[in-house]
Design an enzyme around this catalytic site. Structure first.
Site, PDB file in Angstrom:
ATOM      1  N   CYS A 296      34.436 -10.738 -22.454  1.00 31.97           N
ATOM      2  CA  CYS A 296      33.312 -10.519 -23.369  1.00 31.97           C
ATOM      3  C   CYS A 296      33.890 -10.147 -24.722  1.00 31.97           C
ATOM      4  O   CYS A 296      34.369  -9.027 -24.912  1.00 31.97           O
ATOM      5  CB  CYS A 296      32.398  -9.419 -22.843  1.00 31.97           C
ATOM      6  N   GLY A 297      33.857 -11.083 -25.663  1.00 33.91           N
ATOM      7  CA  GLY A 297      34.478 -10.849 -26.960  1.00 33.91           C
ATOM      8  C   GLY A 297      33.798  -9.781 -27.787  1.00 33.91           C
ATOM      9  O   GLY A 297      34.455  -8.930 -28.399  1.00 33.91           O
TER      10      GLY A 297
ATOM     11  N   ASN B 116      36.059 -17.207 -19.791  1.00 31.20           N
ATOM     12  CA  ASN B 116      34.820 -17.490 -19.075  1.00 31.20           C
ATOM     13  C   ASN B 116      34.277 -18.861 -19.479  1.00 31.20           C
ATOM     14  O   ASN B 116      34.660 -19.413 -20.513  1.00 31.20           O
ATOM     15  CB  ASN B 116      33.776 -16.367 -19.258  1.00 31.20           C
TER      16      ASN B 116
ATOM     17  N   CYS C 289      27.160 -14.123 -28.588  1.00 27.55           N
ATOM     18  CA  CYS C 289      28.121 -14.026 -27.490  1.00 27.55           C
ATOM     19  C   CYS C 289      29.490 -14.265 -28.099  1.00 27.55           C
ATOM     20  O   CYS C 289      29.743 -15.328 -28.682  1.00 27.55           O
ATOM     21  CB  CYS C 289      27.803 -15.064 -26.416  1.00 27.55           C
ATOM     22  N   GLY C 290      30.370 -13.282 -28.002  1.00 28.13           N
ATOM     23  CA  GLY C 290      31.663 -13.360 -28.677  1.00 28.13           C
ATOM     24  C   GLY C 290      32.521 -14.524 -28.234  1.00 28.13           C
ATOM     25  O   GLY C 290      33.099 -15.246 -29.061  1.00 28.13           O
ATOM     26  N   THR C 291      32.632 -14.725 -26.924  1.00 27.61           N
ATOM     27  CA  THR C 291      33.456 -15.840 -26.459  1.00 27.61           C
ATOM     28  C   THR C 291      32.790 -17.176 -26.781  1.00 27.61           C
ATOM     29  O   THR C 291      33.476 -18.172 -27.024  1.00 27.61           O
ATOM     30  CB  THR C 291      33.734 -15.734 -24.948  1.00 27.61           C
TER      31      THR C 291
ATOM     32  N   ASN D  88      28.033 -20.668 -19.776  1.00 27.99           N
ATOM     33  CA  ASN D  88      27.414 -20.303 -21.046  1.00 27.99           C
ATOM     34  C   ASN D  88      27.207 -21.583 -21.861  1.00 27.99           C
ATOM     35  O   ASN D  88      28.121 -22.403 -21.964  1.00 27.99           O
ATOM     36  CB  ASN D  88      28.300 -19.334 -21.819  1.00 27.99           C
TER      37      ASN D  88
ATOM     38  N   GLU E 296      23.354 -17.288 -22.524  1.00 28.23           N
ATOM     39  CA  GLU E 296      24.480 -16.640 -21.853  1.00 28.23           C
ATOM     40  C   GLU E 296      24.232 -16.499 -20.358  1.00 28.23           C
ATOM     41  O   GLU E 296      23.179 -16.010 -19.930  1.00 28.23           O
ATOM     42  CB  GLU E 296      24.733 -15.261 -22.471  1.00 28.23           C
ATOM     43  N   ARG E 297      25.195 -16.935 -19.597  1.00 24.64           N
ATOM     44  CA  ARG E 297      25.145 -16.812 -18.134  1.00 24.64           C
ATOM     45  C   ARG E 297      24.918 -15.352 -17.741  1.00 24.64           C
ATOM     46  O   ARG E 297      25.609 -14.460 -18.192  1.00 24.64           O
ATOM     47  CB  ARG E 297      26.470 -17.314 -17.555  1.00 24.64           C
TER      48      ARG E 297
ATOM     49  N   ASN F 114      27.078  -7.923 -16.487  1.00 21.28           N
ATOM     50  CA  ASN F 114      25.861  -8.423 -17.106  1.00 21.28           C
ATOM     51  C   ASN F 114      24.634  -7.675 -16.597  1.00 21.28           C
ATOM     52  O   ASN F 114      24.704  -6.918 -15.616  1.00 21.28           O
ATOM     53  CB  ASN F 114      25.694  -9.921 -16.806  1.00 21.28           C
TER      54      ASN F 114
END
Length: 319
Positions: free
Chosen positions: A76-77, A164, A225-227, A198, A216-217, A67
Site C-alpha cells: 500500500c503506497g 499487488n 491508491c498509491g500503488t 485493482n 481498489e480490490r 483492507n
C-alpha cells in the site's frame, strides 16, 4: 484500550496502530476483525484500511495493511508514506527502511510537493509484467495494452504487479460508472483474477501530468491508491508521452502526488512522493466479542487538515 492515528495519503485514509510502542499482541483473527469493525464508515471509525506497525528483524519497522473487508494487501503506497512519517518522527531519523510482504523498501522525507505539506518518498517495487505474478489467467506471459476476455470490448488494459495486482487503461475521459462496472466485474471473475485486482483509468492531462482513478480490490472506488498511481505512471511512460527519470504529477480525487519511474537493467522501480497527513489521534475501547467500541478521547490536528485542503483545491483546479 487501543490508541491510533487517523491519517491519509492523497485522501486514501487509514487507521494507524503502532503495535510496538503500545505493546499490542493482536492475533491474525483480531487484526481481521478490527479491520472489518473499525473501517466501517457507517458504524465504525471509517477508513479504507488499517495500518499495523510491527517490529521487524530486517528493517526499522514492518507494515501490514488490512483492507476494510478484512483482507490483507501485499502493498500500500499511500499507507507506506503514513507509516514512514510515523517511524521517521518516532525515531528521529530522516531515512529508514520498512519491511512489507514482498520487499524491504527505502523511505525518506523529501522536499515538499506543495507548500506546507510534509512529503515522504517511498520506493514501489518489485515491478513485474508477468501475469502469473498478479496472478492473472491469460493466454500469454504478459498482457500489454490488450483486451481482456470477458471484461470489456471497449477498453484495453496493461497488467502488472507492483507487487499487488493492477490492470491499467489509458482513456480520453474517466467515467466513474465505467470504472465501477469493470472493477466489480474483474473482482467477481476468479477464473481470470483468482485473488482479485485493482483497476485504474488514466487520463493524460499534459506532458508528465496525468489523472488517475482506481477501483481498489477489497475497498471499491477510492480517492487514491498509491500503488495504482505508481502503476499508472509506469504505463503512461510506456504507452503514453511521459518521461523516465522525471517527476510526473499524478492528480487524483484526493489530491496529488509525484511519481518518478526509474529503469535499470531492464527492471523498473517507481518512487512515490506525497503527503502523509495526520487528521487526529484517538483512544478507543473495543470489545471484539460483541463487535462494540466507544471513544475515549481524540485530538484533532487542525493545522494539517487546513494545509492539505489548500493542496486539494489546487489539485482539483488542474483536472
Amino acid at each position: 484500550m487501543i490508541n491510533f492515528i487517523k491519517c491519509h495519503g492523497s485522501g486514501n485514509d487509514f487507521i494507524l496502530i503502532d503495535e510496538v510502542t503500545n505493546s499490542y499482541t493482536f492475533s491474525e483473527e483480531e487484526r481481521r476483525q478490527l479491520s472489518v469493525l473499525l473501517c466501517d464508515r457507517k458504524n465504525g471509525v471509517g477508513s479504507d484500511g488499517i495500518l499495523f506497525v510491527m517490529k521487524s528483524d530486517v528493517a526499522e519497522a514492518r507494515m501490514r495493511m488490512f483492507n476494510s473487508d478484512g483482507t490483507e494487501a501485499e502493498m500500500c503506497g499511500n499507507g507506506l508514506r503514513c507509516v514512514a512519517r510515523h517511524i521517521i518522527q518516532r525515531d528521529g531519523r530522516a531515512s529508514i527502511h520498512i519491511e512489507t510482504e514482498k520487499a524491504v523498501l527505502a523511505v525518506e522525507q523529501v522536499e515538499p510537493i506543495y507548500k506546507g505539506i510534509d512529503t515522504f518518498s517511498v520506493d514501489i517495487e518489485p515491478v513485474s509484467f508477468e501475469v502469473e505474478t498478479l496472478p492473472m489467467n491469460y493466454e500469454k506471459a504478459e498482457a500489454m495494452d490488450v483486451e481482456i476476455p470477458g471484461l470489456s470490448h471497449d477498453f484495453t488494459f496493461t497488467a502488472l504487479s507492483v507487487p499487488n495486482p493492477h490492470i491499467v487503461t489509458i482513456v480520453d475521459e474517466v467515467v466513474q460508472q465505467d470504472l465501477i462496472d469493470i472493477g466489480e466485474k474483474a473482482n467477481n471473475s476468479p477464473s481470470v483474477f483468482p485473488k482479485g485486482v485493482n483497476v485504474s483509468f488514466v487520463q493524460i492531462l499534459g506532458k508528465n501530468k496525468i489523472f488517475v482513478q482506481t477501483f481498489e480490490r477489497g475497498v471499491g472506488l477510492t480517492n487514491a491508491c498509491g500503488t495504482a498511481m505508481s502503476a499508472s505512471t509506469l504505463v503512461s511512460t510506456i504507452l503514453g508521452p511521459n518521461d523516465l527519470e522525471t517527476p510526473i504529477v499524478v492528480i487524483n480525487k484526493g489530491g496529488l502526488v509525484n511519481c518518478v519511474v526509474e529503469k535499470a537493467d531492464r527492471r523498473y522501480k517507481i518512487q512515490l512522493r506525497g503527503n502523509a497527513t495526520n487528521v487526529y489521534s484517538a483512544s478507543i475501547d473495543v470489545n471484539l466479542s460483541t463487535s462494540e467500541w466507544n471513544w475515549i478521547e481524540t485530538e484533532t490536528h487542525h493545522s494539517e487538515i487546513d494545509k492539505y485542503e489548500k493542496l486539494k483545491e489546487y489539485a482539483s483546479s488542474q483536472i
